[in-house]
Design a protein around this motif. Structure first.
Motif, PDB file in Angstrom:
ATOM      1  N   PHE A  63      39.439  43.065  40.888  1.00  0.00           N
ATOM      2  CA  PHE A  63      38.432  42.450  42.094  1.00  0.00           C
ATOM      3  C   PHE A  63      38.203  41.469  42.558  1.00  0.00           C
ATOM      4  O   PHE A  63      38.823  40.322  43.476  1.00  0.00           O
ATOM      5  CB  PHE A  63      37.564  44.163  42.844  1.00  0.00           C
ATOM      6  CG  PHE A  63      37.058  43.445  44.087  1.00  0.00           C
ATOM      7  CD1 PHE A  63      37.304  43.912  45.396  1.00  0.00           C
ATOM      8  CD2 PHE A  63      35.817  42.406  44.381  1.00  0.00           C
ATOM      9  CE1 PHE A  63      36.610  43.494  46.004  1.00  0.00           C
ATOM     10  CE2 PHE A  63      35.115  42.370  45.097  1.00  0.00           C
ATOM     11  CZ  PHE A  63      35.573  42.805  46.622  1.00  0.00           C
ATOM     12  N   PHE A  64      37.768  41.335  41.650  1.00  0.00           N
ATOM     13  CA  PHE A  64      37.197  39.723  41.514  1.00  0.00           C
ATOM     14  C   PHE A  64      38.996  39.152  41.088  1.00  0.00           C
ATOM     15  O   PHE A  64      39.175  36.831  41.733  1.00  0.00           O
ATOM     16  CB  PHE A  64      36.299  39.033  40.286  1.00  0.00           C
ATOM     17  CG  PHE A  64      34.900  39.757  40.996  1.00  0.00           C
ATOM     18  CD1 PHE A  64      33.983  39.409  42.104  1.00  0.00           C
ATOM     19  CD2 PHE A  64      34.690  40.569  40.624  1.00  0.00           C
ATOM     20  CE1 PHE A  64      32.782  39.555  42.598  1.00  0.00           C
ATOM     21  CE2 PHE A  64      32.946  41.016  39.933  1.00  0.00           C
ATOM     22  CZ  PHE A  64      32.146  40.905  41.583  1.00  0.00           C
ATOM     23  N   LEU A  65      38.746  39.119  40.199  1.00  0.00           N
ATOM     24  CA  LEU A  65      41.074  38.660  40.190  1.00  0.00           C
ATOM     25  C   LEU A  65      41.363  38.110  41.448  1.00  0.00           C
ATOM     26  O   LEU A  65      41.897  37.564  41.438  1.00  0.00           O
ATOM     27  CB  LEU A  65      42.141  39.089  39.088  1.00  0.00           C
ATOM     28  CG  LEU A  65      42.674  38.318  38.487  1.00  0.00           C
ATOM     29  CD1 LEU A  65      42.546  37.044  37.809  1.00  0.00           C
ATOM     30  CD2 LEU A  65      43.453  39.547  37.100  1.00  0.00           C
ATOM     31  N   THR A  66      41.397  39.466  42.383  1.00  0.00           N
ATOM     32  CA  THR A  66      42.001  39.249  43.533  1.00  0.00           C
ATOM     33  C   THR A  66      41.484  38.248  44.331  1.00  0.00           C
ATOM     34  O   THR A  66      42.886  37.145  44.968  1.00  0.00           O
ATOM     35  CB  THR A  66      42.868  40.457  43.901  1.00  0.00           C
ATOM     36  OG1 THR A  66      41.744  41.199  44.468  1.00  0.00           O
ATOM     37  CG2 THR A  66      43.015  41.339  43.202  1.00  0.00           C
ATOM     38  N   ALA A 121      30.670  34.971  40.071  1.00  0.00           N
ATOM     39  CA  ALA A 121      30.636  36.743  39.850  1.00  0.00           C
ATOM     40  C   ALA A 121      31.305  37.208  38.521  1.00  0.00           C
ATOM     41  O   ALA A 121      30.992  38.301  37.653  1.00  0.00           O
ATOM     42  CB  ALA A 121      30.910  36.842  40.710  1.00  0.00           C
ATOM     43  N   MET A 122      32.060  36.662  37.971  1.00  0.00           N
ATOM     44  CA  MET A 122      33.685  37.164  37.021  1.00  0.00           C
ATOM     45  C   MET A 122      32.194  37.356  35.452  1.00  0.00           C
ATOM     46  O   MET A 122      32.210  38.180  35.370  1.00  0.00           O
ATOM     47  CB  MET A 122      34.615  36.418  37.310  1.00  0.00           C
ATOM     48  CG  MET A 122      35.409  36.390  37.881  1.00  0.00           C
ATOM     49  SD  MET A 122      37.030  35.409  37.844  1.00  0.00           S
ATOM     50  CE  MET A 122      37.833  36.815  37.674  1.00  0.00           C
ATOM     51  N   TYR A 127      29.103  39.878  31.517  1.00  0.00           N
ATOM     52  CA  TYR A 127      27.806  40.385  30.500  1.00  0.00           C
ATOM     53  C   TYR A 127      27.743  41.953  31.220  1.00  0.00           C
ATOM     54  O   TYR A 127      27.274  42.115  29.931  1.00  0.00           O
ATOM     55  CB  TYR A 127      26.963  39.420  31.587  1.00  0.00           C
ATOM     56  CG  TYR A 127      25.408  40.005  31.306  1.00  0.00           C
ATOM     57  CD1 TYR A 127      24.734  40.240  30.212  1.00  0.00           C
ATOM     58  CD2 TYR A 127      24.947  40.501  32.502  1.00  0.00           C
ATOM     59  CE1 TYR A 127      23.795  40.009  30.187  1.00  0.00           C
ATOM     60  CE2 TYR A 127      23.478  40.710  31.713  1.00  0.00           C
ATOM     61  CZ  TYR A 127      22.721  40.743  30.948  1.00  0.00           C
ATOM     62  OH  TYR A 127      21.640  41.316  31.329  1.00  0.00           O
ATOM     63  N   VAL A 128      27.371  42.307  32.222  1.00  0.00           N
ATOM     64  CA  VAL A 128      27.475  43.716  32.582  1.00  0.00           C
ATOM     65  C   VAL A 128      28.237  44.644  31.716  1.00  0.00           C
ATOM     66  O   VAL A 128      27.791  44.841  31.169  1.00  0.00           O
ATOM     67  CB  VAL A 128      27.002  44.043  33.873  1.00  0.00           C
ATOM     68  CG1 VAL A 128      26.817  46.020  33.795  1.00  0.00           C
ATOM     69  CG2 VAL A 128      26.188  43.379  34.577  1.00  0.00           C
ATOM     70  N   ALA A 129      29.410  44.302  31.957  1.00  0.00           N
ATOM     71  CA  ALA A 129      30.254  45.207  30.974  1.00  0.00           C
ATOM     72  C   ALA A 129      30.368  45.162  29.223  1.00  0.00           C
ATOM     73  O   ALA A 129      30.451  46.380  28.867  1.00  0.00           O
ATOM     74  CB  ALA A 129      31.642  44.819  31.299  1.00  0.00           C
ATOM     75  N   ILE A 130      29.814  44.396  28.461  1.00  0.00           N
ATOM     76  CA  ILE A 130      29.557  44.382  27.446  1.00  0.00           C
ATOM     77  C   ILE A 130      28.240  44.293  27.016  1.00  0.00           C
ATOM     78  O   ILE A 130      27.867  45.081  25.975  1.00  0.00           O
ATOM     79  CB  ILE A 130      30.194  42.507  26.731  1.00  0.00           C
ATOM     80  CG1 ILE A 130      31.214  42.538  27.132  1.00  0.00           C
ATOM     81  CG2 ILE A 130      29.513  42.893  25.339  1.00  0.00           C
ATOM     82  CD1 ILE A 130      32.234  41.288  26.600  1.00  0.00           C
ATOM     83  N   CYS A 131      27.322  44.075  27.840  1.00  0.00           N
ATOM     84  CA  CYS A 131      26.452  43.807  27.328  1.00  0.00           C
ATOM     85  C   CYS A 131      25.392  45.282  27.046  1.00  0.00           C
ATOM     86  O   CYS A 131      23.953  45.655  27.130  1.00  0.00           O
ATOM     87  CB  CYS A 131      24.776  42.366  27.813  1.00  0.00           C
ATOM     88  SG  CYS A 131      25.308  41.151  26.800  1.00  0.00           S
ATOM     89  N   MET A 216      24.852  27.605  35.253  1.00  0.00           N
ATOM     90  CA  MET A 216      24.029  28.302  34.521  1.00  0.00           C
ATOM     91  C   MET A 216      24.049  29.669  34.638  1.00  0.00           C
ATOM     92  O   MET A 216      23.473  30.417  33.377  1.00  0.00           O
ATOM     93  CB  MET A 216      22.536  27.489  35.243  1.00  0.00           C
ATOM     94  CG  MET A 216      21.334  28.425  34.533  1.00  0.00           C
ATOM     95  SD  MET A 216      20.781  27.699  32.412  1.00  0.00           S
ATOM     96  CE  MET A 216      20.456  25.609  33.659  1.00  0.00           C
ATOM     97  N   VAL A 217      24.679  30.174  35.766  1.00  0.00           N
ATOM     98  CA  VAL A 217      24.591  31.866  35.465  1.00  0.00           C
ATOM     99  C   VAL A 217      25.709  32.762  34.534  1.00  0.00           C
ATOM    100  O   VAL A 217      25.758  33.342  33.480  1.00  0.00           O
ATOM    101  CB  VAL A 217      25.061  32.594  37.029  1.00  0.00           C
ATOM    102  CG1 VAL A 217      26.236  33.961  36.621  1.00  0.00           C
ATOM    103  CG2 VAL A 217      24.621  32.490  38.065  1.00  0.00           C
ATOM    104  N   ILE A 218      26.859  30.729  34.688  1.00  0.00           N
ATOM    105  CA  ILE A 218      27.811  31.678  33.449  1.00  0.00           C
ATOM    106  C   ILE A 218      27.430  31.531  31.944  1.00  0.00           C
ATOM    107  O   ILE A 218      27.298  32.500  30.517  1.00  0.00           O
ATOM    108  CB  ILE A 218      29.196  30.866  33.220  1.00  0.00           C
ATOM    109  CG1 ILE A 218      29.979  30.796  34.501  1.00  0.00           C
ATOM    110  CG2 ILE A 218      29.965  30.623  32.292  1.00  0.00           C
ATOM    111  CD1 ILE A 218      31.035  29.973  35.491  1.00  0.00           C
ATOM    112  N   ALA A 219      26.748  30.418  31.708  1.00  0.00           N
ATOM    113  CA  ALA A 219      25.782  29.975  30.596  1.00  0.00           C
ATOM    114  C   ALA A 219      25.461  31.461  30.152  1.00  0.00           C
ATOM    115  O   ALA A 219      25.113  31.742  28.777  1.00  0.00           O
ATOM    116  CB  ALA A 219      24.988  28.657  30.317  1.00  0.00           C
TER     117      ALA A 219
END
Length: 317
Positions: A63-66, A121-122, A127-131, A216-219
């Motif tokens: 969804f984010f990729l589109t 956001a991606m 992060y949620v998918a892995i952690c 910061m969100v990405i890091a």
């Protein structure tokens, strides 16, 4: 900044110099740029089509990729067609009105800021998918995805409002030749005969705020991802988990590397020619590479591309 004299009048039109030093090779650069632009359009449209048609890809990450693919199409279309017109000498191809110039700068900044927040956001999604895989459905629901995407576009739209307003208050009364292939802030400030100190400061702070907030969100997301991966005992499982975010990490590195270099500066006297090369990279090359990175490093996307563009798929519709 140009010195002000009473003999000069307000500029109503700008002329974009583009790549003035390549007269002999302008046709070659036109063909190369046109090929890259068309390739970018086809790639990103293909991803939008594939995600829309293949039910296996109807997940938050795609969804984010589109959204990213839509953004890349608009991002390149803001600058490249005008640059192509300048290459082949179309009548008025290098000219742009004062209002058109500010509009181009507004849209380009808006899309650039939106891309920063979309990439953040991606990163949160990965992060949620892995952690926190057991909570993924609750934390990254479709409602959450829609709200995150809407917030990215809204904050991106608000980002250039103050900088463009301040730019519109400057006086342009001297040379009207922009030493660039689109209306970027630095070459425009170099043409103003007003004091641009406050405008430069605001540009710096706004750019820094967007880059720091999103990075910061990405890091933090990737810091937690790395910490989680280090606690996975199986090397195969560790690599499998990392491979799900490798494409995103590559795209982030390309995009943020050039943006940090270009915009977190206060001086307009840096090398204009070198800035043009970097601008070409993040406004043309990166949007062309992003779909390739996501498709080549993602078995699901490659499989979906094969299914959607196969004859059997369309026979079954």
């Amino acid at each position: 900044m140009q010195p002000y004299t009473k003999n000069w009048t307000q500029v109503t039109e700008f002329v974009m110099m583009g790549f003035a030093g390549i007269h002999e090779a302008h046709l070659l650069f036109f063909i190369l740029s046109l090929t890259m632009y068309l390739f970018t359009l086809v790639e990103n449209l293909a991803i939008i089509l594939v995600v829309g048609l293949d039910h296996r890809l109807r997940r938050p990450v795609y969804f984010f990729l589109t959204h990213l693919s839509c953004l890349e199409i608009w991002y390149t279309s803001v600058t490249v067609p005008k640059m192509l017109a300048g290459f082949i000498g179309v009548d008025g191809g290098k000219n742009i009105s004062y209002a058109g110039c500010l509009s181009q700068l507004f849209i380009f900044t808006f899309l650039g800021a939106t891309e920063c927040f979309l990439l953040a956001a991606m990163a949160y999604d990965r992060y949620v998918a892995i952690c926190m895989p057991l909570h993924y459905g609750a934390l990254v629901s479709w409602g959450t995805c829609i709200r995150l995407a809407a917030a990215c576009w809204l904050v991106g739209f608000l980002t250039p409002i103050l900088p463009i307003y301040l730019m519109s208050q400057l006086t342009f009364c001297g040379p009207n030749v922009i030493d660039h292939f689109f209306c970027d802030a630095s070459p425009l400030l170099a043409l103003s005969c007003s004091d641009v100190t406050w405008k430069e400061t605001v540009d710096f702070l706004v750019s820094l705020a967007v880059l720091l907030a999103s990075s910061m969100v990405i890091a933090v997301s990737y810091g937690n991802i790395v910490w989680t991966l280090l606690h996975i005992r199986s090397a195969a499982e560790r690599w499998k988990a990392f491979s799900t975010c490798a494409a995103h990490l590559t795209v982030v590195s390309l995009f943020y590397g050039t943006l940090f270099f270009m915009y977190v500066r206060t001086k307009v006297t840096s090398s204009i020619n070198f800035n043009k090369v970097v601008s070409v990279f993040y406004s043309i090359v990166t949007p062309m590479l992003n779909p390739l990175i996501y498709s080549l490093r993602n078995k699901e996307v490659k499989g979906a591309l094969g299914r959607v563009f196969s004859l059997n798929f369309w026979k079954g519709q």
